[in-house]
Design a protein around this motif. Structure first.
Motif, PDB file in Angstrom:
ATOM      1  N   SER A  57       0.818  -1.218   0.000  1.00 36.64           N
ATOM      2  CA  SER A  57       0.000   0.000   0.000  1.00 36.64           C
ATOM      3  C   SER A  57       0.851   1.268   0.000  1.00 36.64           C
ATOM      4  N   TYR A  58       1.998   1.234   0.635  1.00 36.73           N
ATOM      5  CA  TYR A  58       2.825   2.444   0.699  1.00 36.73           C
ATOM      6  C   TYR A  58       3.437   2.800  -0.654  1.00 36.73           C
ATOM      7  N   LEU A  59       3.399   1.881  -1.617  1.00 32.31           N
ATOM      8  CA  LEU A  59       3.910   2.181  -2.954  1.00 32.31           C
ATOM      9  C   LEU A  59       2.822   2.630  -3.925  1.00 32.31           C
ATOM     10  N   LEU A  60       1.572   2.584  -3.492  1.00 34.98           N
ATOM     11  CA  LEU A  60       0.481   2.974  -4.373  1.00 34.98           C
ATOM     12  C   LEU A  60       0.425   4.485  -4.543  1.00 34.98           C
ATOM     13  N   SER A  61       0.201   4.894  -5.768  1.00 31.16           N
ATOM     14  CA  SER A  61       0.016   6.318  -6.027  1.00 31.16           C
ATOM     15  C   SER A  61      -1.344   6.732  -5.467  1.00 31.16           C
ATOM     16  N   PRO A  62      -1.571   8.010  -5.277  1.00 29.38           N
ATOM     17  CA  PRO A  62      -2.858   8.455  -4.732  1.00 29.38           C
ATOM     18  C   PRO A  62      -4.062   7.930  -5.514  1.00 29.38           C
ATOM     19  N   ASP A  63      -3.951   7.857  -6.837  1.00 26.33           N
ATOM     20  CA  ASP A  63      -5.091   7.364  -7.621  1.00 26.33           C
ATOM     21  C   ASP A  63      -5.273   5.851  -7.519  1.00 26.33           C
ATOM     22  N   GLN A  64      -4.287   5.132  -6.988  1.00 32.18           N
ATOM     23  CA  GLN A  64      -4.401   3.688  -6.796  1.00 32.18           C
ATOM     24  C   GLN A  64      -4.849   3.303  -5.386  1.00 32.18           C
ATOM     25  N   GLN A  65      -4.875   4.247  -4.473  1.00 30.47           N
ATOM     26  CA  GLN A  65      -5.268   3.956  -3.091  1.00 30.47           C
ATOM     27  C   GLN A  65      -6.665   3.350  -3.006  1.00 30.47           C
ATOM     28  N   LYS A  66      -7.513   3.648  -3.974  1.00 28.22           N
ATOM     29  CA  LYS A  66      -8.877   3.115  -3.991  1.00 28.22           C
ATOM     30  C   LYS A  66      -8.893   1.591  -3.989  1.00 28.22           C
ATOM     31  N   TRP A  67      -7.817   0.962  -4.487  1.00 24.51           N
ATOM     32  CA  TRP A  67      -7.779  -0.494  -4.579  1.00 24.51           C
ATOM     33  C   TRP A  67      -7.797  -1.181  -3.222  1.00 24.51           C
ATOM     34  N   ILE A  68      -7.331  -0.513  -2.190  1.00 28.13           N
ATOM     35  CA  ILE A  68      -7.370  -1.115  -0.852  1.00 28.13           C
ATOM     36  C   ILE A  68      -8.812  -1.364  -0.445  1.00 28.13           C
ATOM     37  N   GLU A  69      -9.656  -0.371  -0.608  1.00 24.64           N
ATOM     38  CA  GLU A  69     -11.066  -0.527  -0.245  1.00 24.64           C
ATOM     39  C   GLU A  69     -11.799  -1.448  -1.209  1.00 24.64           C
ATOM     40  N   ILE A  70     -11.457  -1.403  -2.490  1.00 26.66           N
ATOM     41  CA  ILE A  70     -12.071  -2.326  -3.458  1.00 26.66           C
ATOM     42  C   ILE A  70     -11.761  -3.769  -3.056  1.00 26.66           C
ATOM     43  N   ASN A  71     -10.505  -4.040  -2.713  1.00 25.23           N
ATOM     44  CA  ASN A  71     -10.129  -5.388  -2.282  1.00 25.23           C
ATOM     45  C   ASN A  71     -10.853  -5.780  -1.000  1.00 25.23           C
ATOM     46  N   ARG A  72     -10.993  -4.872  -0.061  1.00 24.96           N
ATOM     47  CA  ARG A  72     -11.693  -5.155   1.198  1.00 24.96           C
ATOM     48  C   ARG A  72     -13.159  -5.506   0.921  1.00 24.96           C
ATOM     49  N   ARG A  73     -13.814  -4.687   0.129  1.00 25.91           N
ATOM     50  CA  ARG A  73     -15.230  -4.901  -0.173  1.00 25.91           C
ATOM     51  C   ARG A  73     -15.458  -6.186  -0.960  1.00 25.91           C
ATOM     52  N   ARG A  74     -14.682  -6.386  -2.021  1.00 21.00           N
ATOM     53  CA  ARG A  74     -14.872  -7.567  -2.860  1.00 21.00           C
ATOM     54  C   ARG A  74     -14.472  -8.857  -2.142  1.00 21.00           C
ATOM     55  N   SER A  75     -13.508  -8.798  -1.231  1.00 18.58           N
ATOM     56  CA  SER A  75     -13.134  -9.984  -0.460  1.00 18.58           C
ATOM     57  C   SER A  75     -14.286 -10.447   0.412  1.00 18.58           C
ATOM     58  N   ALA A  76     -15.052  -9.512   0.924  1.00 18.56           N
ATOM     59  CA  ALA A  76     -16.196  -9.862   1.768  1.00 18.56           C
ATOM     60  C   ALA A  76     -17.345 -10.460   0.954  1.00 18.56           C
ATOM     61  N   GLU A  77     -17.334 -10.226  -0.345  1.00 16.95           N
ATOM     62  CA  GLU A  77     -18.432 -10.655  -1.210  1.00 16.95           C
ATOM     63  C   GLU A  77     -18.122 -11.890  -2.057  1.00 16.95           C
ATOM     64  N   THR A  78     -16.878 -12.344  -2.040  1.00 18.54           N
ATOM     65  CA  THR A  78     -16.455 -13.404  -2.954  1.00 18.54           C
ATOM     66  C   THR A  78     -15.816 -14.566  -2.196  1.00 18.54           C
ATOM     67  N   PRO A  79     -15.787 -15.747  -2.819  1.00 24.34           N
ATOM     68  CA  PRO A  79     -15.218 -16.913  -2.134  1.00 24.34           C
ATOM     69  C   PRO A  79     -13.689 -16.892  -2.088  1.00 24.34           C
ATOM     70  N   VAL A  80     -13.158 -17.579  -1.097  1.00 32.05           N
ATOM     71  CA  VAL A  80     -11.709 -17.761  -0.964  1.00 32.05           C
ATOM     72  C   VAL A  80     -11.242 -18.692  -2.077  1.00 32.05           C
ATOM     73  N   VAL A  81     -10.073 -18.425  -2.592  1.00 35.66           N
ATOM     74  CA  VAL A  81      -9.430 -19.317  -3.550  1.00 35.66           C
ATOM     75  C   VAL A  81      -8.044 -19.638  -2.999  1.00 35.66           C
ATOM     76  N   ASN A  82      -7.688 -20.932  -2.977  1.00 34.13           N
ATOM     77  CA  ASN A  82      -6.375 -21.317  -2.456  1.00 34.13           C
ATOM     78  C   ASN A  82      -5.662 -22.319  -3.351  1.00 34.13           C
ATOM     79  N   THR A  83      -6.190 -22.530  -4.547  1.00 35.51           N
ATOM     80  CA  THR A  83      -5.531 -23.392  -5.521  1.00 35.51           C
ATOM     81  C   THR A  83      -5.408 -22.643  -6.840  1.00 35.51           C
ATOM     82  N   ARG A  84      -4.399 -23.006  -7.569  1.00 33.25           N
ATOM     83  CA  ARG A  84      -4.168 -22.346  -8.855  1.00 33.25           C
ATOM     84  C   ARG A  84      -5.245 -22.756  -9.851  1.00 33.25           C
ATOM     85  N   LEU A  85      -5.784 -21.758 -10.511  1.00 33.35           N
ATOM     86  CA  LEU A  85      -6.802 -21.960 -11.536  1.00 33.35           C
ATOM     87  C   LEU A  85      -6.259 -21.463 -12.869  1.00 33.35           C
ATOM     88  N   PRO A  86      -6.815 -21.920 -13.975  1.00 33.94           N
ATOM     89  CA  PRO A  86      -6.371 -21.373 -15.265  1.00 33.94           C
ATOM     90  C   PRO A  86      -6.734 -19.896 -15.359  1.00 33.94           C
TER      91      PRO A  86
END
Length: 100
Positions: A57-86
């Motif tokens: 996160s400390y390397l993200l430019s100001p316009d990329q900071q939004k990705w932290i919250e996008i990842n937080r929100r989408r992680s709560a809405e989507t299933p965990v993946v722990n195996t490699r998929l195509p």
């Protein structure tokens, strides 16, 4: 610090999930997300990502900071993946277009 995924939609490579010790990756039809509340910031996923989409996160430019919250929100809405998929169809072409 957190390690959000900042990949363009449509790649969804999952090499990174195989090295995660805490299963903090989630997936939807377009991309992979990192749960910033579960991530332990070990950094193992960073070199595993074939498109360089995972950044501290400390390397993200100001316009990329939004990705932290996008990842937080989408992680709560989507299933965990722990195996490699195509990757999604066309992902390799997008990777080449990115110069990787």
């Amino acid at each position: 610090m957190s390690l959000p995924t900042i990949a363009p939609a449509g790649c969804r490579y999952t090499e990174c999930v195989t090295v995660c010790p805490v299963e903090c990756f989630h997936i939807d039809d377009d991309m992979t997300y990192i749960d910033p509340d579960n991530c332990i910031d070990c950094g193992g996923c960073v070199p595993a990502c074939p498109v360089g989409a995972i950044q501290p996160s400390y390397l993200l430019s100001p316009d990329q900071q939004k990705w932290i919250e996008i990842n937080r929100r989408r992680s709560a809405e989507t299933p965990v993946v722990n195996t490699r998929l195509p990757p999604l169809p066309g992902a390799d072409e997008r990777k080449k277009a990115m110069g990787l």
